[in-house]
Design a protein around this motif. Structure first.
Motif, PDB file in Angstrom:
ATOM      1  N   THR A 163       0.500  21.871   0.109  1.00  0.00           N
ATOM      2  CA  THR A 163       1.794  21.230  -0.129  1.00  0.00           C
ATOM      3  C   THR A 163       1.551  19.910  -0.838  1.00  0.00           C
ATOM      4  O   THR A 163       0.644  19.162  -0.495  1.00  0.00           O
ATOM      5  CB  THR A 163       2.551  20.980   1.188  1.00  0.00           C
ATOM      6  N   VAL A 164       2.336  19.660  -1.833  1.00  0.00           N
ATOM      7  CA  VAL A 164       2.224  18.433  -2.608  1.00  0.00           C
ATOM      8  C   VAL A 164       3.553  17.713  -2.514  1.00  0.00           C
ATOM      9  O   VAL A 164       4.601  18.291  -2.766  1.00  0.00           O
ATOM     10  CB  VAL A 164       1.904  18.744  -4.091  1.00  0.00           C
ATOM     11  N   SER A 165       3.491  16.460  -2.129  1.00  0.00           N
ATOM     12  CA  SER A 165       4.728  15.697  -2.070  1.00  0.00           C
ATOM     13  C   SER A 165       4.838  14.856  -3.341  1.00  0.00           C
ATOM     14  O   SER A 165       3.856  14.296  -3.819  1.00  0.00           O
ATOM     15  CB  SER A 165       4.762  14.796  -0.833  1.00  0.00           C
ATOM     16  N   ILE A 166       6.027  14.814  -3.865  1.00  0.00           N
ATOM     17  CA  ILE A 166       6.273  14.048  -5.082  1.00  0.00           C
ATOM     18  C   ILE A 166       6.654  12.628  -4.684  1.00  0.00           C
ATOM     19  O   ILE A 166       7.519  12.421  -3.829  1.00  0.00           O
ATOM     20  CB  ILE A 166       7.392  14.703  -5.909  1.00  0.00           C
ATOM     21  N   SER A 167       5.981  11.664  -5.288  1.00  0.00           N
ATOM     22  CA  SER A 167       6.241  10.262  -4.972  1.00  0.00           C
ATOM     23  C   SER A 167       7.634   9.857  -5.411  1.00  0.00           C
ATOM     24  O   SER A 167       8.153  10.334  -6.410  1.00  0.00           O
ATOM     25  CB  SER A 167       5.226   9.357  -5.661  1.00  0.00           C
ATOM     26  N   LYS A 168       8.188   8.940  -4.657  1.00  0.00           N
ATOM     27  CA  LYS A 168       9.485   8.376  -5.018  1.00  0.00           C
ATOM     28  C   LYS A 168       9.266   7.321  -6.103  1.00  0.00           C
ATOM     29  O   LYS A 168       8.197   6.720  -6.183  1.00  0.00           O
ATOM     30  CB  LYS A 168      10.139   7.755  -3.797  1.00  0.00           C
ATOM     31  N   PRO A 169      10.268   7.093  -6.967  1.00  0.00           N
ATOM     32  CA  PRO A 169      10.100   6.126  -8.060  1.00  0.00           C
ATOM     33  C   PRO A 169       9.653   4.736  -7.606  1.00  0.00           C
ATOM     34  O   PRO A 169       8.903   4.080  -8.308  1.00  0.00           O
ATOM     35  CB  PRO A 169      11.486   6.086  -8.703  1.00  0.00           C
ATOM     36  N   GLU A 170      10.072   4.299  -6.430  1.00  0.00           N
ATOM     37  CA  GLU A 170       9.648   2.968  -5.982  1.00  0.00           C
ATOM     38  C   GLU A 170       8.155   2.908  -5.663  1.00  0.00           C
ATOM     39  O   GLU A 170       7.571   1.835  -5.555  1.00  0.00           O
ATOM     40  CB  GLU A 170      10.466   2.493  -4.777  1.00  0.00           C
ATOM     41  N   LYS A 171       7.497   4.041  -5.575  1.00  0.00           N
ATOM     42  CA  LYS A 171       6.054   4.098  -5.328  1.00  0.00           C
ATOM     43  C   LYS A 171       5.244   4.216  -6.617  1.00  0.00           C
ATOM     44  O   LYS A 171       4.030   4.268  -6.583  1.00  0.00           O
ATOM     45  CB  LYS A 171       5.723   5.287  -4.424  1.00  0.00           C
ATOM     46  N   TYR A 172       5.911   4.302  -7.777  1.00  0.00           N
ATOM     47  CA  TYR A 172       5.213   4.482  -9.054  1.00  0.00           C
ATOM     48  C   TYR A 172       4.377   3.261  -9.445  1.00  0.00           C
ATOM     49  O   TYR A 172       3.342   3.398 -10.061  1.00  0.00           O
ATOM     50  CB  TYR A 172       6.193   4.760 -10.184  1.00  0.00           C
ATOM     51  N   ILE A 173       4.824   2.077  -9.123  1.00  0.00           N
ATOM     52  CA  ILE A 173       4.113   0.857  -9.507  1.00  0.00           C
ATOM     53  C   ILE A 173       3.003   0.615  -8.500  1.00  0.00           C
ATOM     54  O   ILE A 173       3.249   0.433  -7.311  1.00  0.00           O
ATOM     55  CB  ILE A 173       5.075  -0.341  -9.588  1.00  0.00           C
ATOM     56  N   LEU A 174       1.770   0.587  -8.985  1.00  0.00           N
ATOM     57  CA  LEU A 174       0.632   0.466  -8.092  1.00  0.00           C
ATOM     58  C   LEU A 174       0.342  -0.974  -7.690  1.00  0.00           C
ATOM     59  O   LEU A 174      -0.150  -1.226  -6.615  1.00  0.00           O
ATOM     60  CB  LEU A 174      -0.610   1.077  -8.748  1.00  0.00           C
ATOM     61  N   ASN A 175       0.634  -1.922  -8.574  1.00  0.00           N
ATOM     62  CA  ASN A 175       0.355  -3.324  -8.271  1.00  0.00           C
ATOM     63  C   ASN A 175       1.568  -4.159  -8.683  1.00  0.00           C
ATOM     64  O   ASN A 175       1.581  -4.769  -9.753  1.00  0.00           O
ATOM     65  CB  ASN A 175      -0.902  -3.772  -9.005  1.00  0.00           C
ATOM     66  N   PRO A 176       2.584  -4.221  -7.837  1.00  0.00           N
ATOM     67  CA  PRO A 176       3.833  -4.883  -8.227  1.00  0.00           C
ATOM     68  C   PRO A 176       3.728  -6.396  -8.383  1.00  0.00           C
ATOM     69  O   PRO A 176       4.605  -7.007  -8.975  1.00  0.00           O
ATOM     70  CB  PRO A 176       4.783  -4.518  -7.086  1.00  0.00           C
TER      71      PRO A 176
END
Length: 53
Positions: A28-41
């Motif tokens: 199972t692969v979970s798709i990240s939510k857009p707020e998790k896209y930025i790795l170093n905010p």
């Protein structure tokens, strides 16, 4: 897909099943939510210049 390839695939599946091979469970692969896209905010945004080619 050619008909012979389909028949060979089914034959291989049946032979492996008869030999006791189990079909592995799907991962199972979970798709990240857009707020998790930025790795170093907390760092600066990259400066990217587009160019031809």
């Amino acid at each position: 897909m050619k008909r012979i390839e389909e028949i060979e695939g089914v034959t291989a599946f049946l032979m492996s099943s008869a030999a006791g091979w189990d079909i592995p469970q799907k991962d199972t692969v979970s798709i990240s939510k857009p707020e998790k896209y930025i790795l170093n905010p907390n760092s600066k945004s990259p400066q990217i210049t587009l160019r031809q080619g």
